[in-house]
Structures are given as structure tokens and as C-alpha cells.
Design an enzyme around this catalytic site. Structure first.
Site, PDB file in Angstrom:
ATOM      1  N   LYS A 226       0.782  -1.182  -0.437  1.00 43.26           N
ATOM      2  CA  LYS A 226       0.181  -0.079   0.224  1.00 43.26           C
ATOM      3  C   LYS A 226       0.775   1.414  -0.099  1.00 43.26           C
ATOM      4  O   LYS A 226       2.258   1.093  -0.034  1.00 43.26           O
ATOM      5  CB  LYS A 226      -0.933   0.222   1.151  1.00 43.26           C
ATOM      6  N   ARG A 260      -3.364 -10.026   4.900  1.00 42.85           N
ATOM      7  CA  ARG A 260      -4.445  -9.743   3.635  1.00 42.85           C
ATOM      8  C   ARG A 260      -2.726  -9.916   3.060  1.00 42.85           C
ATOM      9  O   ARG A 260      -2.949  -8.391   2.920  1.00 42.85           O
ATOM     10  CB  ARG A 260      -5.233  -8.996   3.046  1.00 42.85           C
TER      11      ARG A 260
END
Length: 282
Positions: A226, A260
Site C-alpha cells: 500500500k 491480507r
């Protein structure tokens, strides 16, 4: 909405309410059936590759496969439900046929997509809108009786507001789920790393993650590749492996139960090593 009661496919994996929370960390592998994934791993129109990727993830140690057909990156273009269905349903059916015993999560905020995905073989709902985006989603989750990830995606701007807002907003979403009939034991919470929060607050979230254990529910954290990692390291999405590894380890140390990730093989190793240190198990 059909209003029918859905039954998750019978699989040999232990029932969700008997997963050994606290004894080890579970790994959720990301399968994006999109053309515009921020991390460049979209597999739209490549069903054979979807199955191959799923098999590789499971062989590498993934506990759950998370299938999504709509990007949630900043500036993404929303996908109509019909198009999202065309993307995810064939993928879920193909994965279920190839891997009949593996839990499959549907990553969607649309109730109609979640319902169809469950009928196709999914066994879990991962809703980035925390059951608040589609008014029908809580009822779908309740009727199906499957685990549901309730994520926080609301904007928070100040550090002193971070934990109070996360607790308040997640509590409200949990109450909505319970009121609709979702069982307490089926709820997982996700603080929404990267959703409505600037990099500094995402980093603070990881440092303060243990504050969210007050809910007494498993915590899922999704930091993989991210923007916050790129903000710190100055690297593009495909060069954020080490940064992801650091966030995964810290998340586990501070209370995460599920991580995740895109890079399953590498992150399974990070998880096992971190679990050995933090939990004394591997």
C-alpha cells in the site's frame, strides 16, 4: 435479492468458530479479477491464471483466498454490479472446483454480488464498506451464516481522534450487523489501513492496533504493497515486499489475527517467524 437462505459449501477446513484464534496468524491471499489493481496484479479475463495463482497461494500456505472484482484504490471508477458479477463468479467457481476445501472470501460491498458469490462457492464476505455501503448486505451475511469482515473506511484526520473514532465507528457497524442477525462469533474487524487515513495515521494505527482487541473479535490487517509503504520507502507497488513484511510483523506483534497479502510465499515465512517470536508457535 432472492431472500433465499444460503448454505456455504461443505468443506473439510475447520468451521470458522473453531479456528484457533490467538494461537497462530492466518494468511489471506489476494486474487484481483480486475484490470486496474493498484499493485498491477489484476487477472481479469485470465481464468486459467486465476486458478494457477490460487493453487500457488494455497501450496505456499494461504489459509483463505480473497477474490475481488472492483478496485478500491484512490480515484477508482466504481464497477456496476452486473460487471462485477461477470468478473468474480467464474473465478470463484473455478477456484472452488480446483480447491474444494479452501475458504474463499468475496471482496465486495454489493449485497447482490456477495449473495451470488456465496452461492457460487465463497464462504466468507469481506466488505470494505463495513456493511454500511449497501443496506441489504447485513441481511445477506446473516442469512448465509458466514464469517464477515467489517472494515473501517471513514476519513480520520487527527492523530488524537484515531483510536476513539475507530472504536466508535466499528462499534456502530458491529451493532448494525448484530441487529440484522449476524452472529457475534462470525464477525472479524478490519481497521482499514489506507482507507480514509493519511500515511502518518496508518503507521500510528499499527502502533496502536492492540487497542482494538477490546472488541474481543479477530482483527484483519491489509497493508500489502500500500501507498503508506511507498510514502516511507519511496518505492512503487512492485518494490514494497520488505516494507510489507515489516508491517505484517508489527501487525501480528500488536494483535492481528489475519493478514491480507499479495506475496503469499514470502509473507507466510514472515508470519511463521513472527508467530514463533510473539506466540511461541509456528
Amino acid at each position: 435479492m432472492t431472500g433465499t437462505v444460503l448454505e456455504a459449501p461443505r468443506v473439510a477446513y475447520p468451521p470458522f468458530d473453531r479456528w484457533p484464534w490467538g494461537r497462530r496468524t492466518f494468511v489471506m491471499g489476494i486474487i484481483n479479477v480486475t484490470p486496474d489493481s493498484f499493485s498491477g496484479d489484476g487477472l481479469l479475463g485470465r481464468l486459467d491464471e486465476v486458478v494457477r495463482r490460487a493453487q500457488e497461494m494455497v501450496e505456499a500456505g494461504a489459509d483463505i483466498l480473497d477474490v475481488g472484482g472492483e478496485s478500491t484504490r484512490p480515484g477508482h471508477i466504481p464497477v456496476p454490479a452486473e460487471e462485477e458479477l461477470q468478473r468474480v463468479i467464474p473465478a470463484i467457481r473455478a477456484i472452488r472446483e480446483a480447491l474444494p476445501e479452501v475458504p474463499i472470501s468475496i471482496d465486495t460491498n454489493k449485497a447482490v454480488v456477495a449473495e451470488a458469490a456465496l452461492a457460487a462457492g465463497a464462504t466468507m464476505i469481506n466488505d470494505v464498506r463495513g456493511l454500511a455501503g449497501d443496506p441489504d448486505m447485513p441481511a445477506v451475511a446473516a442469512r448465509a451464516g458466514v464469517p464477515v469482515v467489517i472494515m473501517h473506511d471513514l476519513p480520520i484526520e487527527r492523530a488524537d481522534e484515531l483510536i476513539p473514532r475507530l472504536v466508535r465507528d466499528l462499534a456502530q457497524r458491529i451493532e448494525r450487523a448484530l441487529a440484522a442477525g449476524v452472529e457475534w462469533e462470525r464477525i472479524i474487524i478490519d481497521p482499514g489501513f489506507g482507507f480514509g487515513k493519511e500515511p502518518e495515521l496508518n503507521l500510528l494505527m499499527l502502533r496502536r492496533l492492540r487497542d482494538l482487541t477490546l472488541f474481543g473479535r479477530p482483527i484483519l490487517v491489509g497493508t500489502s504493497r500500500k501507498r503508506t509503504i511507498g510514502y516511507v520507502l519511496g518505492t512503487p507497488p512492485d518494490e514494497r515486499l520488505e516494507g510489507t513484511a515489516a508491517t505484517v510483523a508489527i501487525a501480528i506483534a500488536n494483535g492481528a489475527d489475519i493478514v491480507r497479502v499479495h506475496d503469499v510465499k514470502e509473507m507466510v515465512r514472515v508470519v511463521r517467524m513472527t508467530d514463533a517470536i510473539v506466540r511461541g508457535t509456528w
